[in-house]
Design an enzyme around this catalytic site. Structure first.
Site, short mmCIF file in Angstrom:
data_model
loop_
_atom_site.label_atom_id
_atom_site.label_comp_id
_atom_site.label_asym_id
_atom_site.label_seq_id
_atom_site.Cartn_x
_atom_site.Cartn_y
_atom_site.Cartn_z
N LYS A 56 0.92 -1.23 -0.10
CA LYS A 56 0.08 -0.02 -0.05
C LYS A 56 0.88 1.24 0.02
O LYS A 56 1.99 1.37 0.69
CB LYS A 56 -0.99 -0.09 1.26
CG LYS A 56 -1.86 1.06 1.50
CD LYS A 56 -2.71 0.87 2.97
CE LYS A 56 -3.69 1.80 3.06
NZ LYS A 56 -4.40 1.76 4.04
N SER A 59 -9.24 2.02 2.95
CA SER A 59 -8.02 2.60 2.45
C SER A 59 -7.08 1.61 1.56
O SER A 59 -6.45 2.25 0.82
CB SER A 59 -7.46 3.75 3.16
OG SER A 59 -6.52 3.06 4.23
N SER A 101 -9.49 -0.52 7.23
CA SER A 101 -8.93 -0.34 5.86
C SER A 101 -8.29 -1.50 5.31
O SER A 101 -7.77 -1.40 4.28
CB SER A 101 -7.85 0.86 6.14
OG SER A 101 -8.46 2.20 6.04
#
Lengths: 545, 545
Positions: A131, A206, A230
């Site tokens: 990420k 996210s 997330s």
């Protein structure tokens, strides 16, 4: 340079990092009207059979097959780079591409294996996607902020360092929403990341870029972060497994984040993958690197294989979040029909497999959701607005709503301490419930009140955020897909709040048809091994039912 | 009722709780002019030989001799109650007395042993004293605040509950400074607690009542709390052993404190006792109660006997805090001659015992001391002033200085997050030093720049507070006593700051003659067993040199 220019420059550079040979010819690129692209990598014949095989192996198989020289690390690396390039062209999931560095690293690993006759570590040759909060030397880390473009990292996150130490190959960083404080994945840099099962739906957030990429097997395993769902939401929305470990189990040092320094509810990092076994393999591999020597917040608890085995064997007792007799309901927002059916499937499967399922009364979840929301918004958006102001980019809608000027007031320090007292007290009260109902091995609830949601419609993350407040390990288990034939909207439902009504109103059986449905398996703090083991049992029960 | 009346009432009630038979007759009560009372309990003939023997046993011996019925729990309990009563009359260390409840509990324990033929737990029959922050059912918890008098607790601290579970007998709570945020022990409720080695000197704080009581063997082991030296300073000032465990090792839930909810630097609890073995025995006993099921902040790490054994055996490498060639100096405040000599004694003893001693350059301690001080004073004193306002009592001088109106401004939330970032970064940097100097097993520095200090003269707690900021386990080891003949003031010393000058000026060889001198043994986070083991070796080396 204005923010639009910075973005244009970034988009161009990113597009150029996809090698020409891997660009999908216009004539076979799925049209926007083709909603599902989940099978595209397999059906398009862009990938060789070998590439397809490699990219569907488990993490353990990848390491074994590289160690036994069935495949070279370079072959594996290129297969994943190729498939990731395709995935990106389908769902817009990558924000950093460094295939060349990856291949270079794979060559080194092959050389090492050849010369030393052994692997570098337990992740030897495994391409791992990150990420875009993890810092990689020589690579940008923009975290969805235009202003942060051009931040070329010279230092790495501890996790990055340990991945290298374990032999992993790093090749891409995946997209995140502006600020990362959102549950969908949209930013002004590369735009929106789409759900490969249905591009009209959100990939979640996210860690949305991660999950979209992994769902398409552009990565076998990737690492996300989770402060309120997330990791779990994207895993749930993309038919994947993911774990939110307890704080202190995986190294978070050196990871960029919003509201950095906020320690009331901790952001944690953890893997997203295709199977429970991959999660276990990954956590074991990282813990073998003794992260507690690199990150002062990591606790010296090695991987406990016995707890894992205890979880994955034997008949267990599961609690199911239940309010007013509705299994799956947290008492705040009623889940959509696909989720209620998913929960029922889990219950049936567990019972059929000989496990016991009992009711679990969610304890003051509304209170907890309100409390944790105050923490997320404690500075009234100052930190996030400062980052936006730097470039002049506009806030995306979710950010504007939660962190825009006037949306929330900044909290005074003593008020924050009061919140911390309340949090601790709530944790103590929940612990007392576990103690009272000591026979219960894990507790199951939806990850969200809906399957993968339509873009810009995400409204309630309480099913996930309560777990963050409690700091419990939670593993997301994919269950099924929404089915318009069976998942009929309850037109007689009387919403209990405005929010409940909004979420209820959003459901339309045909729009959601095919959207992934998941649950989370929740255990006691620091019991990651055990909870992964239990989740594996849930997965097995579902598969055989 | 005005605050003075509340105090008068409390003092009267407290005095009445000393049974008449245990009140020291006026004619043999040491006069104020008798400074040392440390030997009084043994020399006064107020205690029977058996009482003297019992009150000097180790914790383990106490349990063994009760289990083998050499002594009954009631005998043991009465011996300690009696000696505690005497101690209190000498140094004013108790704020809560509940001898009757203690005897009742001891009777139950004797009954249990008689009927069941086994002990209740590893602390069966051991009287354990508690600092007045722990909550005991039916007992007041005023924490040095007049306004909190009359707060009779209905719930108990987790530690209290686990002590009972382990078989301990609770009988007294010991005095603390107003607010507990001080390093001496003075409040408006019972006044000042004195140092039994020299009543003109401070017993330290904030667990000062504990240490004064234990030094006089009015308790074999007691529990204090420490946010910046509050266990270690009193241990050091009273010739005792004490451990500041890492946060998360011992249960803190349900303990009252100032600035409750402040989680930037954690207050922790831990034992003070006469020997390293007692500290080890106690921690093991508590960890056997599995505190992680009762306090969500406790980490599931059981007592690791192998780490303890690893620490207490074998030749080790110790680092000694050294700046400009001065062993013991942290670069901020120069230690007094007795401390410098104490450090030299430790170095010599360790070398003679075959260990290796090397220099340890303290890393940015001035920076860390300033940082942690900002945390202690983050709310500008609001919380403490609110507690004072409730009763109208005046602030004691230390509190007025640090927390009075205008002394410090309240910090903004984002500033606090910045401080938290700095703290984490500092912890990471210190961890990198440990990694670089991986051969070093522990690091040694003074606990304070002076021996037990004259009343109201405590000015610098940086030797202790840096360790709190780092969250390292630290064990205080008593070394020696100040000696006017050898510990000559360096009249040529050029102070490096005002603070350094003030501390330097305070030293007078004859005033400090006989004051206890100690060091602390500091290890890596969560390595309590190992550090206690190492401290034991330091103690052994000192004893045999």
């Amino acid at each position: 340079m204005g923010w639009e220019e910075l973005v244009a420059k970034k988009r161009k550079a990113l597009a150029e990092l996809i090698p020409e040979k891997w660009r999908i010819p216009a004539d076979i690129l799925p049209a926007d009207s083709q909603h599902s692209v989940i099978s595209y990598p397999e059906t398009s014949s862009l990938l060789s059979d070998e590439e397809l095989t490699i990219t569907q192996l488990t993490v353990k198989e990848l390491v074994e097959k590289i160690a036994s020289r069935k495949y070279s690390a370079v072959q594996v690396c290129e297969a994943f780079c190729h498939r990731a390039a395709i995935a990106h062209q389908l769902v817009n999931c990558l924000v950093e591409i460094f295939f060349d560095a990856a291949v270079e690293r794979a060559i080194e690993l092959d050389d090492y294996l050849f010369k030393e006759g052994k692997t570098v570590g337990p992740l030897h040759g495994v391409p791992i996607s990150l990420k875009d909060q993890f810092r990689v030397k020589g690579v940008e880390c923009s975290m969805g902020y235009v202003a942060w473009l051009g931040n070329i990292d010279e230092e790495e996150s501890v996790m990055t360092t340990l991945l290298r130490k374990a032999g992993a190959v790093l090749y891409v960083k995946t997209s995140v929403p502006q600020s990362v404080m959102c549950c969908e994945t949209m930013n002004n840099i590369i735009g929106r990341t789409l759900n490969p099962y249905n591009r009209l739906l959100s990939c979640g957030g996210s860690s949305g870029g991660e999950a979209a990429l992994i769902a398409l097997h552009g990565s076998s395993i990737g690492i996300g972060t989770d402060i309120g769902g997330s990791i779990r939401t994207p895993a749930a929305f993309n038919g994947l497994w993911g774990i939110r470990p307890s704080h202190g189990r995986m190294p978070f040092a050196g990871i960029r984040s919003s509201m950095d320094g906020q320690e009331t509810v901790h952001c944690v990092c953890g893997p997203i993958a295709h199977r429970a076994e991959d999660l276990a393999y990954f956590m074991k591999a990282i813990l073998e690197q003794e992260p507690w020597h690199y990150d002062p917040k990591v606790i010296e608890i090695p991987w406990r294989e016995e707890k894992y085995n205890e979880g994955r064997t034997g008949k267990k007792i599961f609690g199911i979040t239940t309010v007013n007799g509705v299994m799956g309901f947290d008492g705040v927002v009623m889940p959509h029909p696909p989720i209620l059916r998913g929960i029922q499937m889990v219950v049936n499967a567990l019972r059929r497999a000989g496990h016991t399922v009992v009711e679990w009364q969610p304890y003051k979840h509304k209170y907890a959701v309100d409390l944790v929301r105050k923490i997320y918004r404690a500075d009234g958006g100052e930190d996030i607005r400062n980052a936006l102001t730097l470039s002049g980019e506009p806030a995306i809608s979710e950010v504007a709503h939660d962190y825009g000027p006037g949306a929330n007031e900044k909290i005074d320090l003593n008020t924050m301490w009061d919140i911390q007292i309340k949090k601790y007290k709530y944790q103590q009260e929940y612990m007392a419930i576990w103690m009272e109902r000591n026979e219960i091995n894990a507790w199951i609830q939806p990850e969200a009140p809906h399957a993968a949601i339509r873009h810009d419609q995400y409204k309630y993350n309480g099913y996930a955020s309560v777990i963050s407040l409690l700091d419990y390990p939670a593993v997301v288990v994919p269950v099924t897909f929404a089915q318009k034939e069976t998942d009929i909207k309850d037109l007689n439902y009387k919403p209990i709040s405005d929010l409940d009504m909004q979420v209820h109103d959003e459901y339309q059986a045909d729009v959601y048809h095919g959207a992934p449905v998941a649950v989370q398996i929740i255990g006691r703090r620091l019991q990651e091994e055990y909870v992964i083991g239990l989740a594996e049992q849930v997965g097995r029960a579902l598969a055989s039912s």
